[in-house]
Design a protein around this motif. Structure first.
Motif, PDB file in Angstrom:
ATOM      1  N   ALA A   1       0.839  -1.205   0.000  1.00  0.00           N
ATOM      2  CA  ALA A   1       0.000   0.000   0.000  1.00  0.00           C
ATOM      3  C   ALA A   1       0.870   1.250   0.000  1.00  0.00           C
ATOM      4  O   ALA A   1       0.608   2.202  -0.739  1.00  0.00           O
ATOM      5  N   GLN A   2       1.930   1.243   0.804  1.00  0.00           N
ATOM      6  CA  GLN A   2       2.819   2.406   0.866  1.00  0.00           C
ATOM      7  C   GLN A   2       3.594   2.576  -0.436  1.00  0.00           C
ATOM      8  O   GLN A   2       3.760   3.695  -0.921  1.00  0.00           O
ATOM      9  N   ALA A   3       4.039   1.469  -1.019  1.00  0.00           N
ATOM     10  CA  ALA A   3       4.758   1.545  -2.301  1.00  0.00           C
ATOM     11  C   ALA A   3       3.860   2.116  -3.396  1.00  0.00           C
ATOM     12  O   ALA A   3       4.288   2.973  -4.177  1.00  0.00           O
ATOM     13  N   TRP A   4       2.614   1.641  -3.458  1.00  0.00           N
ATOM     14  CA  TRP A   4       1.680   2.171  -4.450  1.00  0.00           C
ATOM     15  C   TRP A   4       1.423   3.656  -4.212  1.00  0.00           C
ATOM     16  O   TRP A   4       1.356   4.441  -5.157  1.00  0.00           O
ATOM     17  N   ALA A   5       1.269   4.044  -2.957  1.00  0.00           N
ATOM     18  CA  ALA A   5       1.042   5.457  -2.632  1.00  0.00           C
ATOM     19  C   ALA A   5       2.250   6.300  -3.045  1.00  0.00           C
ATOM     20  O   ALA A   5       2.093   7.373  -3.631  1.00  0.00           O
ATOM     21  N   ASP A   6       3.451   5.806  -2.761  1.00  0.00           N
ATOM     22  CA  ASP A   6       4.666   6.532  -3.148  1.00  0.00           C
ATOM     23  C   ASP A   6       4.743   6.702  -4.659  1.00  0.00           C
ATOM     24  O   ASP A   6       5.100   7.776  -5.158  1.00  0.00           O
ATOM     25  N   GLU A   7       4.419   5.637  -5.404  1.00  0.00           N
ATOM     26  CA  GLU A   7       4.436   5.706  -6.871  1.00  0.00           C
ATOM     27  C   GLU A   7       3.435   6.740  -7.384  1.00  0.00           C
ATOM     28  O   GLU A   7       3.748   7.536  -8.274  1.00  0.00           O
ATOM     29  N   LEU A   8       2.227   6.710  -6.824  1.00  0.00           N
ATOM     30  CA  LEU A   8       1.204   7.656  -7.269  1.00  0.00           C
ATOM     31  C   LEU A   8       1.593   9.085  -6.909  1.00  0.00           C
ATOM     32  O   LEU A   8       1.448   9.998  -7.724  1.00  0.00           O
ATOM     33  N   ASN A   9       2.109   9.286  -5.703  1.00  0.00           N
ATOM     34  CA  ASN A   9       2.521  10.633  -5.302  1.00  0.00           C
ATOM     35  C   ASN A   9       3.635  11.164  -6.198  1.00  0.00           C
ATOM     36  O   ASN A   9       3.632  12.344  -6.564  1.00  0.00           O
ATOM     37  N   ALA A  10       4.579  10.304  -6.587  1.00  0.00           N
ATOM     38  CA  ALA A  10       5.645  10.718  -7.502  1.00  0.00           C
ATOM     39  C   ALA A  10       5.073  11.083  -8.866  1.00  0.00           C
ATOM     40  O   ALA A  10       5.484  12.083  -9.479  1.00  0.00           O
ATOM     41  N   SER A  11       4.113  10.300  -9.346  1.00  0.00           N
ATOM     42  CA  SER A  11       3.476  10.589 -10.629  1.00  0.00           C
ATOM     43  C   SER A  11       2.723  11.924 -10.579  1.00  0.00           C
ATOM     44  O   SER A  11       2.810  12.730 -11.509  1.00  0.00           O
ATOM     45  N   ILE A  12       2.012  12.140  -9.489  1.00  0.00           N
ATOM     46  CA  ILE A  12       1.289  13.409  -9.325  1.00  0.00           C
ATOM     47  C   ILE A  12       2.269  14.571  -9.301  1.00  0.00           C
ATOM     48  O   ILE A  12       2.050  15.601  -9.956  1.00  0.00           O
ATOM     49  N   ALA A  13       3.377  14.419  -8.582  1.00  0.00           N
ATOM     50  CA  ALA A  13       4.384  15.488  -8.499  1.00  0.00           C
ATOM     51  C   ALA A  13       4.971  15.796  -9.871  1.00  0.00           C
ATOM     52  O   ALA A  13       5.164  16.969 -10.214  1.00  0.00           O
ATOM     53  N   ARG A  14       5.254  14.744 -10.677  1.00  0.00           N
ATOM     54  CA  ARG A  14       5.776  14.964 -12.034  1.00  0.00           C
ATOM     55  C   ARG A  14       4.775  15.752 -12.873  1.00  0.00           C
ATOM     56  O   ARG A  14       5.136  16.697 -13.570  1.00  0.00           O
TER      57      ARG A  14
END
Length: 92
Positions: free
Chosen positions: A25-38
């Motif tokens: 769950a944390q890995a998926w959240a980190d991936e999504l947050n990075a995508s949003i930031a990009r």
């Protein structure tokens, strides 16, 4: 004692996506947050730009609902990874 069930909670649209465990769950959240930031770095946000972020959270509903949603979440993750790999693969 029942085992905790986990999800990725997308705050903003208030979506939840069941995850097999807290680490995933944390890995998926980190991936999504990075995508949003990009994506946000490519825009000029203003006061109307929605705020969206993801975090790992305990599953809020029944174990049965978690099992059903987990199958969907895993299928979406596999498809997303396949698309990502295709975009990273140089053309032959």
């Amino acid at each position: 004692m029942t085992e905790k069930l986990w999800c990725m909670h997308v705050i903003g649209p208030d979506d939840v996506h069941a995850a097999p465990d807290q680490q995933t769950a944390q890995a998926w959240a980190d991936e999504l947050n990075a995508s949003i930031a990009r994506r946000m770095s490519e825009m000029e946000p203003d006061e109307d730009t929605p705020s969206v972020r993801a975090e790992a959270a305990e599953w809020p509903w029944s174990p049965e609902a978690h099992a059903t949603n987990l199958a969907k979440s895993l299928a979406e993750h596999v498809a997303r990874e396949a698309r990502r790999r295709l975009t990273l693969t140089p053309e032959s």
